[in-house]
Write a protein that holds these residues in place. Sequence first.
Motif, mmCIF file in Angstrom:
data_model
loop_
_atom_site.group_PDB
_atom_site.id
_atom_site.type_symbol
_atom_site.label_atom_id
_atom_site.label_comp_id
_atom_site.label_asym_id
_atom_site.label_seq_id
_atom_site.Cartn_x
_atom_site.Cartn_y
_atom_site.Cartn_z
ATOM 1 N N LEU A 273 25.752 45.084 87.599
ATOM 2 C CA LEU A 273 26.503 46.134 87.010
ATOM 3 C C LEU A 273 27.432 46.711 88.475
ATOM 4 O O LEU A 273 26.562 47.194 89.066
ATOM 5 N N GLU A 274 28.616 46.532 88.369
ATOM 6 C CA GLU A 274 29.414 46.968 89.374
ATOM 7 C C GLU A 274 30.160 48.267 88.710
ATOM 8 O O GLU A 274 31.197 48.049 87.924
ATOM 9 N N SER A 275 30.087 49.448 89.036
ATOM 10 C CA SER A 275 30.722 50.806 88.541
ATOM 11 C C SER A 275 30.662 50.396 87.218
ATOM 12 O O SER A 275 31.801 50.608 86.438
ATOM 13 N N PRO A 276 29.396 50.415 86.353
ATOM 14 C CA PRO A 276 29.493 50.149 84.903
ATOM 15 C C PRO A 276 29.650 51.387 83.968
ATOM 16 O O PRO A 276 29.505 52.611 84.396
ATOM 17 N N VAL A 277 30.150 51.064 82.725
ATOM 18 C CA VAL A 277 30.213 51.927 81.767
ATOM 19 C C VAL A 277 28.888 51.628 80.888
ATOM 20 O O VAL A 277 28.706 50.750 80.507
ATOM 21 N N ILE A 278 27.933 52.755 80.959
ATOM 22 C CA ILE A 278 26.717 52.531 80.307
ATOM 23 C C ILE A 278 26.744 53.421 79.082
ATOM 24 O O ILE A 278 25.856 53.104 78.149
ATOM 25 N N ASP A 279 27.356 54.506 79.138
ATOM 26 C CA ASP A 279 27.573 55.293 77.958
ATOM 27 C C ASP A 279 29.252 55.701 77.732
ATOM 28 O O ASP A 279 29.440 56.654 78.618
ATOM 29 N N TRP A 280 29.908 55.220 76.746
ATOM 30 C CA TRP A 280 30.989 55.562 76.721
ATOM 31 C C TRP A 280 31.465 57.073 76.436
ATOM 32 O O TRP A 280 32.469 57.582 76.870
ATOM 33 N N ARG A 281 30.512 57.798 75.793
ATOM 34 C CA ARG A 281 30.839 59.109 75.570
ATOM 35 C C ARG A 281 30.857 59.836 76.801
ATOM 36 O O ARG A 281 31.693 61.025 77.007
ATOM 37 N N VAL A 282 30.057 59.430 77.890
ATOM 38 C CA VAL A 282 29.860 60.310 78.907
ATOM 39 C C VAL A 282 31.371 60.057 79.918
ATOM 40 O O VAL A 282 31.970 60.938 80.358
ATOM 41 N N VAL A 283 31.929 58.841 79.780
ATOM 42 C CA VAL A 283 33.147 58.429 80.618
ATOM 43 C C VAL A 283 34.414 59.158 79.952
ATOM 44 O O VAL A 283 35.069 59.605 80.519
ATOM 45 N N LEU A 284 34.364 59.202 78.489
ATOM 46 C CA LEU A 284 35.493 59.612 77.866
ATOM 47 C C LEU A 284 35.548 61.340 77.668
ATOM 48 O O LEU A 284 36.553 61.770 78.214
ATOM 49 N N ASP A 285 34.167 61.670 78.000
ATOM 50 C CA ASP A 285 34.415 63.219 78.011
ATOM 51 C C ASP A 285 34.638 63.796 79.546
ATOM 52 O O ASP A 285 35.412 64.465 79.585
ATOM 53 N N TYR A 286 34.553 62.844 80.547
ATOM 54 C CA TYR A 286 34.608 63.020 82.042
ATOM 55 C C TYR A 286 36.146 62.807 82.173
ATOM 56 O O TYR A 286 36.876 63.679 82.706
ATOM 57 N N GLN A 287 36.767 62.017 81.591
ATOM 58 C CA GLN A 287 38.032 61.679 81.890
ATOM 59 C C GLN A 287 38.917 62.584 81.026
ATOM 60 O O GLN A 287 40.005 62.872 81.599
ATOM 61 N N ALA A 288 38.630 63.076 79.832
ATOM 62 C CA ALA A 288 39.306 64.071 79.086
ATOM 63 C C ALA A 288 39.185 65.494 80.220
ATOM 64 O O ALA A 288 40.190 66.273 80.146
ATOM 65 N N ARG A 289 38.324 65.666 80.764
ATOM 66 C CA ARG A 289 38.034 67.151 81.612
ATOM 67 C C ARG A 289 39.068 66.960 82.894
ATOM 68 O O ARG A 289 39.786 67.634 83.090
ATOM 69 N N MET A 290 39.005 65.605 83.152
ATOM 70 C CA MET A 290 40.011 65.399 84.528
ATOM 71 C C MET A 290 41.357 65.529 83.941
ATOM 72 O O MET A 290 42.193 65.836 84.887
ATOM 73 N N LEU A 291 41.879 65.031 82.902
ATOM 74 C CA LEU A 291 43.257 65.180 82.288
ATOM 75 C C LEU A 291 43.477 66.485 81.739
ATOM 76 O O LEU A 291 44.560 66.629 81.034
ATOM 77 N N ARG A 292 42.450 67.526 81.707
ATOM 78 C CA ARG A 292 42.356 68.722 81.001
ATOM 79 C C ARG A 292 42.761 68.702 79.548
ATOM 80 O O ARG A 292 43.582 69.453 79.073
ATOM 81 N N ALA A 353 25.355 58.283 83.895
ATOM 82 C CA ALA A 353 24.363 57.339 83.117
ATOM 83 C C ALA A 353 23.952 56.264 83.856
ATOM 84 O O ALA A 353 22.722 55.842 83.443
ATOM 85 N N SER A 354 24.476 55.860 84.979
ATOM 86 C CA SER A 354 23.801 54.747 85.821
ATOM 87 C C SER A 354 22.534 55.542 86.226
ATOM 88 O O SER A 354 21.324 55.020 86.337
ATOM 89 N N HIS A 355 22.616 56.636 86.576
ATOM 90 C CA HIS A 355 21.312 57.558 87.249
ATOM 91 C C HIS A 355 20.312 57.749 86.175
ATOM 92 O O HIS A 355 19.029 57.621 86.287
ATOM 93 N N ASP A 356 20.806 57.906 84.925
ATOM 94 C CA ASP A 356 20.027 58.167 83.887
ATOM 95 C C ASP A 356 19.216 56.932 83.241
ATOM 96 O O ASP A 356 18.020 56.882 82.727
ATOM 97 N N LEU A 357 19.870 55.943 83.574
ATOM 98 C CA LEU A 357 19.398 54.635 83.004
ATOM 99 C C LEU A 357 18.066 54.212 83.969
ATOM 100 O O LEU A 357 17.016 53.911 83.489
ATOM 101 N N VAL A 358 18.144 54.516 85.226
ATOM 102 C CA VAL A 358 17.008 54.345 86.315
ATOM 103 C C VAL A 358 15.896 55.148 86.023
ATOM 104 O O VAL A 358 14.723 54.773 86.016
ATOM 105 N N VAL A 359 16.284 56.326 85.416
ATOM 106 C CA VAL A 359 15.127 57.432 85.031
ATOM 107 C C VAL A 359 14.484 56.819 83.803
ATOM 108 O O VAL A 359 13.320 56.882 83.725
ATOM 109 N N ALA A 360 15.317 56.469 82.717
ATOM 110 C CA ALA A 360 14.558 55.809 81.529
ATOM 111 C C ALA A 360 14.005 54.568 81.756
ATOM 112 O O ALA A 360 12.969 54.355 81.091
ATOM 113 N N ARG A 361 14.385 53.764 82.629
ATOM 114 C CA ARG A 361 13.691 52.408 82.911
ATOM 115 C C ARG A 361 13.504 52.101 84.115
ATOM 116 O O ARG A 361 14.081 50.964 84.910
ATOM 117 N N PRO A 362 12.810 52.819 85.107
ATOM 118 C CA PRO A 362 12.658 52.250 86.537
ATOM 119 C C PRO A 362 11.651 51.132 86.747
ATOM 120 O O PRO A 362 11.864 50.593 87.756
#
Length: 402
Positions: A273-292, A353-362
């Motif tokens: 996975l290169e720069s992957p979307v692993i949880d869309w809610r994390v991505v959309l929340d982040y982009q909403a904050r970036m766009l205010r 979410a990438s970091h979280d997935l490592v924690v969940a399945r090391p």
Amino acid sequence: MDFSRRAAIPAASPAFIGAVRTALTLLSLGLAGALSLLALGSVRMARKVVTPAVRVPDTRIMALDTSAQTITLSRTPDTELPGRYGLFTTGTSSYLKLGSVLAQDATSVKRKLLTEVGTDGHLGAEATFSGWYYIRPEELHLPYSPELIGSGVGPCPAWLFPASGGTSDVWVIQVHGRGTTRSECLRAVPVFQALGITSLLVSYRNDGEAPRSRSGTYTLGATEWRDVDAAVGFARRRGARRIILMGWSMGGAIALQLALNSAHRASIAGVILESPVIDWRVVLDYQARMLRVPAAVSGLAMGALQSEWATTVTGASTAIPFDRLDVVARADELRHPILILHSDDDGFVPSTASHDLVVARPDLVELQVFEVARHTKLWNYDQERWSSSIRSWLEARDLTNV
């Protein structure tokens, strides 16, 4: 004192009563207007999420020196990056390869041109910075064939790069991201080619190359994975026995859904996975904050996207199953080894979410953390580290033919 008698209350004047009524009317109209604007903003955001993106200019060409073969761009977090990149342009050239940064100041960045522009060349001011680098398969100077892969929406174009030895039972199927095409994946082909691995670069519904679905909108991986699953079947019929999935950005979400849901799961040997979307809610929340975007607007948009009744206003073909697309929450279901390459300053898809997935399945997930590289530009920023990370991971799992 006689408490049985109350003080007389002066009668309100007609003017006062009229003013109160007017104020209450304006207040109700203001509230209705605010709610209307909130709903409109939510619908616009929801539509933007599922509508296939088009390329938009993100920098300006400030100077072109054809004698020195340099180009000066307006400075952005992307145009100032070290490494090799591309630039979508208009004029006598539609795409240019860019080399190293030669000079920069607070507002501009001068870079070396790796695509020669003639002395009579002229370019439009607006341009789009790109990590693709290669845009046509011929640029790799490797044997390849165009293919058509039958899917539920029709034939999806693909490029097949056979392994250097001619035959290989190890294949990598590459899945591009949102708003891009399979050209995004070309820069990875030589890495796999050197390891004796066949590469299949695929398209999927609504990406501008594959057939359009009835709605013409994305489902963020929830249905697109079926088109890539058809490519897995194609690979198996051509002799593939061990299949590696590689997904870029939204292509990562598609690859993960395929790994979780495919009837061909037993043939999948690993996922990159290169720069992957692993949880869309994390991505959309982040982009909403970036766009205010106000939290109320983004919250309503997310609610509308996951509601079947709202598909008529969001334009989505079906409700988006955010719970099913959350692979951190579904980490216990994973069965394949996963390599994640992600920059902590991605700027578009946060690495949380990438970091979280490592924690969940090391036991299954390995994360190579980059810095500075930004979104899907890790190869461009540090090609040697990017390539060696993939090579070492494949060799450790005996997924090569050399």
